[in-house]
Design a protein around this motif. Sequence first.
Motif, PDB file in Angstrom:
ATOM      1  N   ARG A  29       0.803  -1.216  -0.011  1.00  0.00           N
ATOM      2  CA  ARG A  29      -0.155   0.035   0.019  1.00  0.00           C
ATOM      3  C   ARG A  29       0.912   1.282  -0.099  1.00  0.00           C
ATOM      4  O   ARG A  29       0.333   2.223  -0.157  1.00  0.00           O
ATOM      5  CB  ARG A  29      -0.849   0.064   1.320  1.00  0.00           C
ATOM      6  CG  ARG A  29      -2.022  -1.051   1.292  1.00  0.00           C
ATOM      7  CD  ARG A  29      -2.997  -0.841   2.205  1.00  0.00           C
ATOM      8  NE  ARG A  29      -3.686  -2.069   2.580  1.00  0.00           N
ATOM      9  CZ  ARG A  29      -3.565  -3.256   3.772  1.00  0.00           C
ATOM     10  NH1 ARG A  29      -2.535  -2.717   4.350  1.00  0.00           N
ATOM     11  NH2 ARG A  29      -4.400  -4.030   3.677  1.00  0.00           N
ATOM     12  N   ILE A  30       2.044   1.194   0.292  1.00  0.00           N
ATOM     13  CA  ILE A  30       2.924   2.353   0.406  1.00  0.00           C
ATOM     14  C   ILE A  30       4.450   2.037  -0.255  1.00  0.00           C
ATOM     15  O   ILE A  30       4.792   0.878  -0.541  1.00  0.00           O
ATOM     16  CB  ILE A  30       3.408   2.561   1.985  1.00  0.00           C
ATOM     17  CG1 ILE A  30       2.123   2.746   2.696  1.00  0.00           C
ATOM     18  CG2 ILE A  30       4.502   3.478   2.084  1.00  0.00           C
ATOM     19  CD1 ILE A  30       2.592   2.858   4.219  1.00  0.00           C
ATOM     20  N   GLN A  31       4.771   3.269  -1.215  1.00  0.00           N
ATOM     21  CA  GLN A  31       6.047   3.056  -1.832  1.00  0.00           C
ATOM     22  C   GLN A  31       7.049   3.969  -1.308  1.00  0.00           C
ATOM     23  O   GLN A  31       8.243   3.821  -1.830  1.00  0.00           O
ATOM     24  CB  GLN A  31       5.719   3.593  -3.346  1.00  0.00           C
ATOM     25  CG  GLN A  31       4.761   2.567  -4.285  1.00  0.00           C
ATOM     26  CD  GLN A  31       3.718   2.414  -3.935  1.00  0.00           C
ATOM     27  OE1 GLN A  31       2.677   3.497  -3.641  1.00  0.00           O
ATOM     28  NE2 GLN A  31       3.021   1.264  -3.578  1.00  0.00           N
ATOM     29  N   ILE A  32       6.789   4.978  -0.397  1.00  0.00           N
ATOM     30  CA  ILE A  32       7.868   6.032   0.101  1.00  0.00           C
ATOM     31  C   ILE A  32       7.078   6.140   1.453  1.00  0.00           C
ATOM     32  O   ILE A  32       6.212   6.479   1.696  1.00  0.00           O
ATOM     33  CB  ILE A  32       7.885   7.582  -0.686  1.00  0.00           C
ATOM     34  CG1 ILE A  32       8.195   6.841  -2.131  1.00  0.00           C
ATOM     35  CG2 ILE A  32       8.819   8.099  -0.118  1.00  0.00           C
ATOM     36  CD1 ILE A  32       8.038   8.226  -3.135  1.00  0.00           C
ATOM     37  N   ASN A  43      18.559  10.024   0.514  1.00  0.00           N
ATOM     38  CA  ASN A  43      17.900   9.149  -0.896  1.00  0.00           C
ATOM     39  C   ASN A  43      18.672   7.934  -0.700  1.00  0.00           C
ATOM     40  O   ASN A  43      19.591   7.683  -1.189  1.00  0.00           O
ATOM     41  CB  ASN A  43      18.317  10.086  -1.863  1.00  0.00           C
ATOM     42  CG  ASN A  43      17.543   9.161  -3.152  1.00  0.00           C
ATOM     43  OD1 ASN A  43      16.867   8.425  -3.063  1.00  0.00           O
ATOM     44  ND2 ASN A  43      17.648   9.973  -4.356  1.00  0.00           N
ATOM     45  N   THR A  44      17.515   7.005  -0.413  1.00  0.00           N
ATOM     46  CA  THR A  44      18.218   5.397  -0.213  1.00  0.00           C
ATOM     47  C   THR A  44      18.462   4.743  -1.447  1.00  0.00           C
ATOM     48  O   THR A  44      18.666   3.531  -1.485  1.00  0.00           O
ATOM     49  CB  THR A  44      17.330   4.473   0.722  1.00  0.00           C
ATOM     50  OG1 THR A  44      15.908   4.534   0.090  1.00  0.00           O
ATOM     51  CG2 THR A  44      16.969   5.145   2.186  1.00  0.00           C
ATOM     52  N   THR A  45      18.105   5.405  -2.778  1.00  0.00           N
ATOM     53  CA  THR A  45      18.197   4.851  -3.878  1.00  0.00           C
ATOM     54  C   THR A  45      19.702   4.820  -4.372  1.00  0.00           C
ATOM     55  O   THR A  45      19.990   4.303  -5.258  1.00  0.00           O
ATOM     56  CB  THR A  45      17.659   5.458  -4.918  1.00  0.00           C
ATOM     57  OG1 THR A  45      17.798   6.838  -5.125  1.00  0.00           O
ATOM     58  CG2 THR A  45      15.860   5.248  -4.667  1.00  0.00           C
ATOM     59  N   THR A  46      20.520   5.435  -3.717  1.00  0.00           N
ATOM     60  CA  THR A  46      21.809   5.746  -4.216  1.00  0.00           C
ATOM     61  C   THR A  46      22.969   5.405  -3.113  1.00  0.00           C
ATOM     62  O   THR A  46      22.578   5.327  -1.869  1.00  0.00           O
ATOM     63  CB  THR A  46      22.183   7.238  -4.400  1.00  0.00           C
ATOM     64  OG1 THR A  46      22.231   8.010  -3.576  1.00  0.00           O
ATOM     65  CG2 THR A  46      21.386   7.709  -5.438  1.00  0.00           C
ATOM     66  N   LEU A  92      15.136  -2.599   8.676  1.00  0.00           N
ATOM     67  CA  LEU A  92      14.089  -1.769   7.915  1.00  0.00           C
ATOM     68  C   LEU A  92      14.573  -1.341   6.427  1.00  0.00           C
ATOM     69  O   LEU A  92      13.681  -1.645   5.708  1.00  0.00           O
ATOM     70  CB  LEU A  92      13.818  -0.484   8.601  1.00  0.00           C
ATOM     71  CG  LEU A  92      13.233  -0.171   9.991  1.00  0.00           C
ATOM     72  CD1 LEU A  92      13.166   1.070  10.495  1.00  0.00           C
ATOM     73  CD2 LEU A  92      11.933  -0.893   9.714  1.00  0.00           C
ATOM     74  N   VAL A  93      15.715  -1.309   6.316  1.00  0.00           N
ATOM     75  CA  VAL A  93      16.420  -1.177   4.965  1.00  0.00           C
ATOM     76  C   VAL A  93      16.029  -2.318   4.104  1.00  0.00           C
ATOM     77  O   VAL A  93      15.712  -2.371   2.827  1.00  0.00           O
ATOM     78  CB  VAL A  93      17.923  -0.551   4.875  1.00  0.00           C
ATOM     79  CG1 VAL A  93      18.538  -0.805   3.669  1.00  0.00           C
ATOM     80  CG2 VAL A  93      17.931   0.718   5.486  1.00  0.00           C
ATOM     81  N   THR A 142      13.282  -4.971   0.016  1.00  0.00           N
ATOM     82  CA  THR A 142      12.302  -6.242  -0.523  1.00  0.00           C
ATOM     83  C   THR A 142      11.226  -5.763  -1.193  1.00  0.00           C
ATOM     84  O   THR A 142      10.668  -6.373  -2.028  1.00  0.00           O
ATOM     85  CB  THR A 142      12.167  -7.303   0.714  1.00  0.00           C
ATOM     86  OG1 THR A 142      13.266  -7.441   1.293  1.00  0.00           O
ATOM     87  CG2 THR A 142      11.243  -8.473   0.383  1.00  0.00           C
ATOM     88  N   HIS A 143      10.519  -4.497  -0.522  1.00  0.00           N
ATOM     89  CA  HIS A 143       9.003  -4.494  -1.033  1.00  0.00           C
ATOM     90  C   HIS A 143       9.251  -3.139  -2.028  1.00  0.00           C
ATOM     91  O   HIS A 143       8.113  -2.499  -2.407  1.00  0.00           O
ATOM     92  CB  HIS A 143       7.934  -4.140   0.153  1.00  0.00           C
ATOM     93  CG  HIS A 143       8.013  -5.322   0.765  1.00  0.00           C
ATOM     94  ND1 HIS A 143       8.557  -5.961   1.624  1.00  0.00           N
ATOM     95  CD2 HIS A 143       6.925  -6.145   0.617  1.00  0.00           C
ATOM     96  CE1 HIS A 143       8.293  -7.024   2.637  1.00  0.00           C
ATOM     97  NE2 HIS A 143       7.165  -7.446   1.799  1.00  0.00           N
ATOM     98  N   GLY A 144      10.521  -2.679  -2.479  1.00  0.00           N
ATOM     99  CA  GLY A 144      10.789  -1.649  -3.241  1.00  0.00           C
ATOM    100  C   GLY A 144      10.123  -0.396  -2.684  1.00  0.00           C
ATOM    101  O   GLY A 144       9.713   0.539  -3.458  1.00  0.00           O
ATOM    102  N   VAL A 145      10.443  -0.068  -1.565  1.00  0.00           N
ATOM    103  CA  VAL A 145      10.051   1.115  -0.797  1.00  0.00           C
ATOM    104  C   VAL A 145      11.300   1.996  -0.722  1.00  0.00           C
ATOM    105  O   VAL A 145      12.440   1.582  -0.220  1.00  0.00           O
ATOM    106  CB  VAL A 145       9.512   0.740   0.531  1.00  0.00           C
ATOM    107  CG1 VAL A 145       9.141   2.097   1.358  1.00  0.00           C
ATOM    108  CG2 VAL A 145       8.182   0.014   0.530  1.00  0.00           C
ATOM    109  N   SER A 146      11.157   3.315  -0.672  1.00  0.00           N
ATOM    110  CA  SER A 146      12.137   4.472  -0.705  1.00  0.00           C
ATOM    111  C   SER A 146      11.864   4.982   0.631  1.00  0.00           C
ATOM    112  O   SER A 146      10.856   5.100   1.338  1.00  0.00           O
ATOM    113  CB  SER A 146      12.027   5.247  -1.635  1.00  0.00           C
ATOM    114  OG  SER A 146      12.370   4.597  -3.079  1.00  0.00           O
ATOM    115  N   PHE A 147      12.873   5.937   1.048  1.00  0.00           N
ATOM    116  CA  PHE A 147      12.700   6.710   2.230  1.00  0.00           C
ATOM    117  C   PHE A 147      13.209   7.994   1.925  1.00  0.00           C
ATOM    118  O   PHE A 147      14.472   8.169   1.423  1.00  0.00           O
ATOM    119  CB  PHE A 147      13.943   5.807   3.198  1.00  0.00           C
ATOM    120  CG  PHE A 147      13.975   6.414   4.605  1.00  0.00           C
ATOM    121  CD1 PHE A 147      12.979   6.260   5.621  1.00  0.00           C
ATOM    122  CD2 PHE A 147      15.115   7.133   4.967  1.00  0.00           C
ATOM    123  CE1 PHE A 147      13.034   6.991   6.721  1.00  0.00           C
ATOM    124  CE2 PHE A 147      14.972   7.863   6.171  1.00  0.00           C
ATOM    125  CZ  PHE A 147      14.172   7.540   6.920  1.00  0.00           C
TER     126      PHE A 147
END
Length: 565
Positions: free
Chosen positions: A99-102, A140-143, A121-122, A127-132
Amino acid sequence: MTTRNAKRTTSQKSAKDQTHRKPPRLWCAVYTRKSSEEGLDQAFNSLDAQREAGEAYVKSQAPEGWCLCTTRYDDGGYSGGTLERPGVQHLLTDIQAKRIQIVVVYKVDRLTRSLRDFAKLVDLFDTHGVSFASVTQPVNTTTSTGRLMLNVLLSFAQFEREVTGERIRDKVLASKQKGLWMGGFPALGYDIQERTLVVNEAEAEVVRHIYEKYVALGSVGVLRKELEAKGYRSKRYQCRGGQIVGGGTFSRGHLYRILQNRLYRGEIEHKGQIYPGAHHAIIDERLWEKTQALLESHRQEFLTDARVASPSLLKGLLYDDVGNRMSPSHGRKGSRRYHYYISQAVLQYREHEAGSVARLPSHELEQLVNNQVIGTLTKEDGSQELAKRLVRMSDQEQCQVLRRIIQKVVVSRNKVRITLNLTGGLSLLDLTQDINNEEDAHPLQLEVPFTLVPRGGKHHILVNGSGDGVNAKPNAVLVRAVVRGYHWREQLLTGSNISLKQFAKEQAVKARYMMRLLRVSFLAPDIIEAILNGTQPVTMTLERFRRPIPLDWATQRQLFGFPPR
């Protein structure tokens, strides 16, 4: 229009369509937390301020497809040192449900102050494709750079938490050294006025009655029943939220805490150190000393099992199949004392919470565990020497080593599950070099099926597959008794003119114990053979030799349950 111009026009339209195409919708959850409950009752509190900032941040990212989730994930009055918070758990549940992506927070430490928890948590986010994202910090947790920055920020957050904890602990120590009360529920007999303990005279009389009755009765169990019968109740206290706690009957544990609470002597205890308190005492020194002496005598009796012939092997290690600890206890019938392991649920008058077996005969259960453990050691690589030494030890020495080997024993209606760790016993006897590999250091699981057989007004343990009322393996205690009994008898008959009492002193045993083992040496040959083979009746234990036995072999067979010959 030429073909080249047509292609150019088509590509321009495609680029224009891509420019106006909306980005995918990303649902954002704003999480807020505040460590203390102070100020949460205000119309606009810290949680509201954090959420307002988070919502504004999400709105600023609307061109990127960010959409605000209306569900609130708030934790007011919860520490960041643990993930056991209702708001976080609700958030994690919605993440797992896609239900949540970010996840958006005001600062990183609002989510957690623990690096270990953050790592969990990370992993869950990935695992569920969620950013922070953090409102006030460039995270930005994608880098990889963003992850590094996040770890640095969390390191400082954890450091700040630990420093704060140290300051609080130092303050508590300094305050208690001055005899100050540092909060919590007030004990029975005291009220709190301006953060100071003051004597509540009505409750103080109850405390004095408890101490005086315990000294007179000598039993917490009897004291508990007496207090319940007379309608005594524990202290009622209203929490800050208005909830009423206490006011029920006294449990055994509660009475033990009252009888050992140094507050009633006008003292404050902190990590084993005693300091004079700023409050008045309720119990005088004479009554306090009598109470502590009586408690200590019972404690030593319990720890050393002065009431029984040998220590309780499974004390502190035995549980029923729903997790209740089972403790040694005893009952008396005439002049005989019967020993059991009883579930704490029964001892605390919660019989409905006991497991499938609430009471077991202690000697037979210990015998079963003893036989299984020693039998396993004789088969395990690297532990045969340990098994040989165990058989040659006295009861107390054997109990000490076995308690280092046995990690846990769980009993149910039809089986016993034993968890062993051989490292403890091997290291105690300096046999650690016999551990061949890492697998030897791992816990070993044993399962022993058994049946409870009613006989003589009580239940006996029958190991499945061992026949009608007999043991599956030789009883190490009885086998050792046979060996030592014959050895001592031979020495007494062929040695110098020395009394039994003097000989027992030389052998470092009590004369009564030596007499019991000497009686074993006068058993019929077929009974001795049954003991060595492990086919004696399950009711035949060393306890049966406390009293003299008949010398007639036929009478012995009848006494111990052997078929006539």
